[in-house]
Design an enzyme around this catalytic site. Structure first.
Site, short mmCIF file in Angstrom:
data_model
loop_
_atom_site.label_atom_id
_atom_site.label_comp_id
_atom_site.label_asym_id
_atom_site.label_seq_id
_atom_site.Cartn_x
_atom_site.Cartn_y
_atom_site.Cartn_z
N GLU A 250 6.98 -7.17 -3.31
CA GLU A 250 7.02 -7.85 -4.60
C GLU A 250 8.37 -8.55 -4.75
O GLU A 250 9.41 -7.95 -4.51
CB GLU A 250 6.80 -6.83 -5.72
CG GLU A 250 5.38 -6.24 -5.66
CD GLU A 250 5.24 -4.87 -6.31
OE1 GLU A 250 6.07 -4.53 -7.17
OE2 GLU A 250 4.30 -4.14 -5.94
N SER B 280 0.36 -4.31 -5.99
CA SER B 280 -0.76 -3.53 -5.46
C SER B 280 -0.24 -2.67 -4.31
O SER B 280 -0.49 -2.95 -3.15
CB SER B 280 -1.86 -4.46 -4.91
OG SER B 280 -2.25 -5.43 -5.85
N GLU B 281 0.50 -1.62 -4.66
CA GLU B 281 1.19 -0.87 -3.61
C GLU B 281 0.25 -0.33 -2.53
O GLU B 281 0.58 -0.34 -1.35
CB GLU B 281 2.01 0.29 -4.21
CG GLU B 281 3.37 -0.12 -4.76
CD GLU B 281 3.28 -0.78 -6.13
OE1 GLU B 281 2.19 -0.78 -6.73
OE2 GLU B 281 4.32 -1.29 -6.60
N HIS C 205 11.64 5.56 -12.90
CA HIS C 205 12.29 4.70 -11.90
C HIS C 205 13.43 5.38 -11.17
O HIS C 205 14.19 4.73 -10.49
CB HIS C 205 12.83 3.42 -12.57
CG HIS C 205 11.76 2.45 -12.94
ND1 HIS C 205 10.97 2.60 -14.05
CD2 HIS C 205 11.34 1.30 -12.34
CE1 HIS C 205 10.12 1.59 -14.12
NE2 HIS C 205 10.32 0.79 -13.10
#
Lengths: 342, 334
Positions: A29, A66-67, A136
């Site tokens: 990404e 879309s990992e 995160h």
């Protein structure tokens, strides 16, 4: 030699690998705009001279968010002729693709009797201690150490990051890299020529005779600071960074403990079933007769990460906590030093 | 328009051979499970042979395929020899995966079979990756991935379709719709038609209503493959078919989730009998020729079972190989 930052070293390693081998591609990404600063040839912004300009969009590709598909696609591409580097940005995002890591990347070569090799690197960065909140801030490398078939690196310095990443890209096996964001700006002298650092070889940052301190990832600089402080108080510290966690150079750690008889391990991951737990178990197995004090672990507490800076700093290892651990197992030395001083 | 029936005769006969190989291989495997020669269980493709073979025969040498848990037909459809496949099911040293994969994890890289996956949906992005490497390297390969109607509800399929469409990758998503996800009727857990989902991703979607017709499947997949090879991107092909047996061999389910009428209707559409009759009717082959093929494949399957049973067990050291490409020290061995 020239001085490089940790993140600059990662970008430089990627650029060298892209130039050396046309099968190397970078997908992830926001890689085209160099948002994370590792696909811009040392520049912090996408501009002329960045990776897209240099290598073309066929080899530098933005992906959808879309990992699972990104990771699976990279595995399939690696099985059929490419050597992808996948930039997954935050380590916390790896969970989205857990099935692909565990059931495909780690198992395919084994299950299929060695028919496949899977030369792919999954890069991710541990953004802990930066007030990014619970979603995160994870340091999840121990979970992946529990999956045979993956190789894992967790460099703590610029020169290690560069040399290890080159080896990871050249490896025919899937490699996960866990980069420490708190270290991104740390500088170190790096050789000017291209070089590779082999996996499974620890780096001894300083030699000492009273205690072995293993520092992993972002905990290494803290371990070195603690060692400086204790040295001034008369405790001679040996500081070792395993650099790669799978395979891990346990021989160097065991040899050191056979000499010092004491061990403190510091790492930013959770305490339970962490890399420190594994190292402690191996040392207890192989150097128990040399130990003169309990093994101490200085890890992140088994707690989620709170947002407020006041709260978050309570979670991770600090220099002070490493010092306290050393004090706890070096009481004899400290008493002797104190007696001599008085 | 593509018409598979206009293929050379030897290719048409090869279709029948591969369908028969799947049928007789799986029938034999089922018996060997019952008799304890095959450890664990197997999921047979019996009834779905046309769907598998029509798709695989529409590919070219060098193309790639990933499969699923119903997993013997796909490598056979790609042209894999039977002996090492059966030896793998039995767990022998001569197995195609050296006895380390088993029924759920067959792979034969020689024929482009990149691996079956016990986790449904897990191998879908692997095929997308094979098509990405083709695109980046400028090779004219295509890839196909087989998944069932149950897996059509896995999120990874849609991530993969989207990525493939955005990149215009040469990949075919083939849904083997046999109406049931194990015991669950597909329509009770699936919104809308699976084939209609293609349009949402900007790719063609085709449904082969009679998936028992090997030529119909061939035509649809060949068109998708040609399109992919021309650089026009991915396609979704949904093939309506039926498994004649239980989800897996030995599985006993007390609820009769498939009614007798439906079963009778579908089993009357045996793809192997249908194709035999078609080839004879069109004057492409004689009954004698087709009988000879039956006998040939019966012998092949007999031989593969003998090969598997007479092969040596793997050396136990093989359990510790193939984890990595380089030497690996196992910490735990005392």
């Amino acid at each position: 030699m020239s001085v490089m930052t940790y993140i600059g070293a990662i970008g430089a390693a990627q650029q060298e690998a892209m130039s050396a081998d046309e099968r190397v591609i970078i997908i992830g990404e926001d890689v085209e705009a160099n948002v994370y600063g590792t696909t811009g040839g040392g520049k912090q912004r996408a501009e002329k001279g960045d990776f897209v300009e240099q290598f073309g969009q066929n080899r530098i590709r933005n992906t959808p968010i879309s990992e699972e598909a990104i990771v699976g696609t990279a595995i399939g591409a690696a099985m059929t002729g490419l050597r992808p580097i996948v930039d997954l940005s935050y380590s916390s995002f790896l969970y989205m693709a857990m099935d692909q890591f565990v059931n495909q990347a780690a198992k395919n070569r084994y299950m299929f009797g060695g028919q496949s090799s899977i030369p792919v690197v999954f890069r991710s960065a541990m953004f802990y201690g930066l007030n990014t909140g619970a979603h995160h801030s994870d340091r999840p490398y121990p979970m992946f150490m529990n999956v045979p078939g993956l190789k894992i690196m967790a460099p703590a310095t610029a020169s290690d990051a560069k040399g290890l990443l080159r080896s990871a890209i050249d490896s025919d096996d899937p490699v996960l890299t866990f980069e420490a964001v708190p270290l991104w700006g740390q500088k170190e002298e790096v050789p000017d020529e291209e070089y590779h650092i082999p996996f499974g070889v620890a780096r001894t940052h300083r030699e000492g005779s009273d205690i072995t301190i293993v520092g992993i990832s972002g905990s290494l600089p803290l371990a070195l600071q603690a060692a400086d402080e204790m040295e001034a108080r008369g405790v001679s510290c040996e500081v070792i960074d395993p650099r790669t966690l799978v395979p891990m150079d346990t021989d160097t750690i065991v040899r050191s403990v056979l000499k010092t008889g004491r061990l403190v391990i510091a790492e930013p991951a959770h305490r339970t079933c962490g890399a420190a737990a594994e190292i402690a178990a191996i040392v207890a197995d192989k150097a128990q007769h040399a130990l003169v004090a309990p093994i101490k672990r200085v890890c992140a507490l088994d707690m989620q990460v709170p947002f407020s800076p006041v709260l978050e700093r309570e979670i991770y290892p600090t220099k002070e906590r490493i010092v306290a651990a050393i004090e706890a197992v070096c009481a004899d030395q400290l008493n002797q030093v104190n007696r001599r001083a008085s | 328009m593509i018409d598979g029936l206009s293929l050379p005769k030897d290719e048409l006969l090869e279709m029948q051979r591969r369908m028969l190989r799947i049928r007789l291989f799986d029938e034999r495997a089922s018996k060997m499970v019952k008799r304890g020669y095959i450890p664990g269980t197997v999921h047979t493709s019996i009834g779905q042979e046309a769907q598998v073979v029509g798709a695989c025969m529409a590919l070219a040498k060098g193309d790639h395929m990933t499969g699923n848990h119903r997993s013997h037909g796909h490598p056979i459809g790609m042209g894999s020899p039977l002996g090492p496949l059966m030896a793998e099911l039995v767990g022998k040293a001569t197995g195609v995966c050296k006895g380390k994969g088993g029924s759920l994890h067959l792979a034969d890289y020689e024929v482009g079979s990149l691996g079956e996956s016990g986790i449904t949906g897990s191998s879908i992005p692997i095929a997308v990756g094979a098509s990405l490497s083709a695109q980046v390297l400028g090779e004219k390969r295509v890839a196909i991935t087989f998944f069932g109607d149950g897996t059509a509800n896995q999120g990874v399929l849609y991530e993969s379709m989207n990525l493939a469409s955005a990149y215009k990758l040469p990949v075919i998503f083939l849904c083997e719709n046999n109406f049931y996800a194990l015991s669950t009727p597909s329509h009770t857990v699936t919104g809308g038609r699976i084939v209609d989902r293609a349009s949402g991703f900007g790719m063609p979607g085709v449904r082969v209503e009679n998936g028992q017709d090997v030529i119909a499947v061939y035509n649809a997949v060949r068109e998708a493959a040609d399109r992919a090879r021309r650089g026009e991107g991915p396609s979704l092909v949904e093939v309506m078919t039926y498994r004649f047996r239980e989800h897996s061999e030995g599985l006993r389910i007390n609820v009769d989730y498939r009614n007798a009428e439906e079963k009778a209707l579908w089993t009357s559409r045996d793809p192997i009998i249908l194709f035999r009759d078609l080839l004879i009717e069109k004057g492409i082959a004689t009954a004698d020729e087709m009988d000879a093929i039956d006998a040939e494949i019966e012998q092949e399957v007999e031989d593969c079972a003998t090969f598997a049973l007479e092969s040596p067990d793997p050396d136990v050291s093989v359990a510790f190989e193939h984890l990595y490409t380089d030497d690996y020290k196992l910490e735990n061995v005392l």
